[in-house]
Design an enzyme around this catalytic site. Structure first.
Site, short mmCIF file in Angstrom:
data_model
loop_
_atom_site.label_atom_id
_atom_site.label_comp_id
_atom_site.label_asym_id
_atom_site.label_seq_id
_atom_site.Cartn_x
_atom_site.Cartn_y
_atom_site.Cartn_z
CE LYS A 1 -4.12 -0.46 4.69
NZ LYS A 1 -5.47 0.09 4.98
CG HIS B 1 -2.11 -0.88 1.10
ND1 HIS B 1 -2.06 -2.23 1.40
CD2 HIS B 1 -3.38 -0.63 0.69
CE1 HIS B 1 -3.25 -2.77 1.19
NE2 HIS B 1 -4.07 -1.83 0.76
#
Ligand code: NDP
Ligand SMILES: O=C(O)C1=N[C@H](C(=O)O)C[C@H](O)C1
EC number: 1.17.1.8
Length: 255
Positions: free
Chosen positions: A146, A142
């Site tokens: 995040k 990711h």
């Protein structure tokens, strides 16, 4: 909302968005504004007065794990159905939502760890493959902003794989390695190793790596743009009021 207004037929579905200035919230507001049969009536973020969303029929929540339960309670108490993409849903949290919903049987809540149609299929394929392979590891990747790790998608995938392995009578994943550095072998969720990678340039990606004697199988999904989540979000927004109670995952909506 008066009884009279609630009874008024037709009219677009009134949608409120919580977390509206976040990465996902911005996309959701755009998608709702562009979609047929739905109307954006409130776009609220941190510090805004949530009561502006009181006239929504469906609230979409993409906020943070520490505020999402309070938002859900607020929606359910007011008879507003909810579509939730925010992560952090343990079994205890899901049970708490079911308890709240038991008092409001007309309300629907859809909580999905991933609204990407490809990601839903990736999780289904992984669950299907699980019983055929003695080894399995999950690698999620990711963007570095995040907040949580491992991802909700990876956690959900690991739980589904673990369930499939248990049903098939598979034992623990073989692993003789001793961690020389703590964390080198990743986290463990229900006996499945999960590795979380964070790098600039990534959006949301996951690989499930299966191994058996002489072969491996890799199932991979990539979201390159948050627009990839919008068909799933709109599907849930349109369906949630006809699905009273709690629906976890998009699977049942895709059948
Ligand atoms: N299910 C799915 O398909 C997907 C799920 N996600 C999940 O969605 C969540 C949000 O992700 P993302 O958009 O990237 O995160 P962002 O941090 O970009 O957005 C979250 C937003 O929520 C706001 N917020 C915080 N508290 C409140 C509150 N009490 N009421 C209203 N808004 C609030 C934040 O404000 P502030 O910044 O001021 O704190 C921020 O604007 C995460 O849990 C993520 O994992 C993400 C992508 C897809
Ligand atoms: O924070 C994100 O970006 C994402 N969060 C969800 C998750 O934790 O699984 C869904 C997707 O991976 C993007």
């Amino acid at each position: 909302m008066t009884d009279e207004q609630e009874k008024t037929p037709a009219g677009p579905l009134r949608v409120g968005v919580l977390g509206a200035r976040g990465r996902m919230g911005i996309e959701v507001c755009k998608a709702v504004e562009a979609a047929d049969g739905v109307e954006l009536v409130a776009a609220m973020d941190q510090g805004d007065d949530r009561s502006a969303a009181s006239n929504a029929q469906v609230v979409v929540d993409f906020t943070t794990p520490d505020v999402v339960m309070d938002n859900l309670r607020w929606c359910i108490d007011r008879g507003i159905s909810a579509v939730v993409g925010t992560t952090g849903f343990s079994e205890q949290r899901l049970e708490q939502v079911r308890e709240w919903l038991a008092r409001k049987p007309e309300v629907g809540v859809v909580i999905a760890p991933n609204f990407g149609i490809g990601a839903v299929l990736m999780m289904q394929f992984a669950a299907r493959a699980a019983r055929h392979f003695e080894s399995v590891e999950i690698i999620e990747q990711h963007h570095p902003a995040k907040l949580d790790a491992p991802s909700g998608t990876a956690t959900h995938t690991a739980r589904q794989i673990a369930r499939a392995r248990a049903e098939a009578g598979l034992g623990p994943v073989p692993d003789a390695t001793k961690d020389e550095v703590p964390g080198a072998r990743g986290a463990e969720i229900d006996g499945v190793r999960v590795h979380a990678v964070r790098a600039t340039g990534l959006v949301a990606h996951q690989e499930v790596l299966f191994g058996a004697t002489g072969e491996t199988l890799t199932i991979r999904h990539d979201s390159y743009d948050r627009a990839s989540f919008m068909p799933g979000v709109l599907l849930a927004v349109r369906a949630v009021r006809s699905r009273p109670g709690l629906t976890v995952g998009l699977d049942a909506l895709l059948d």
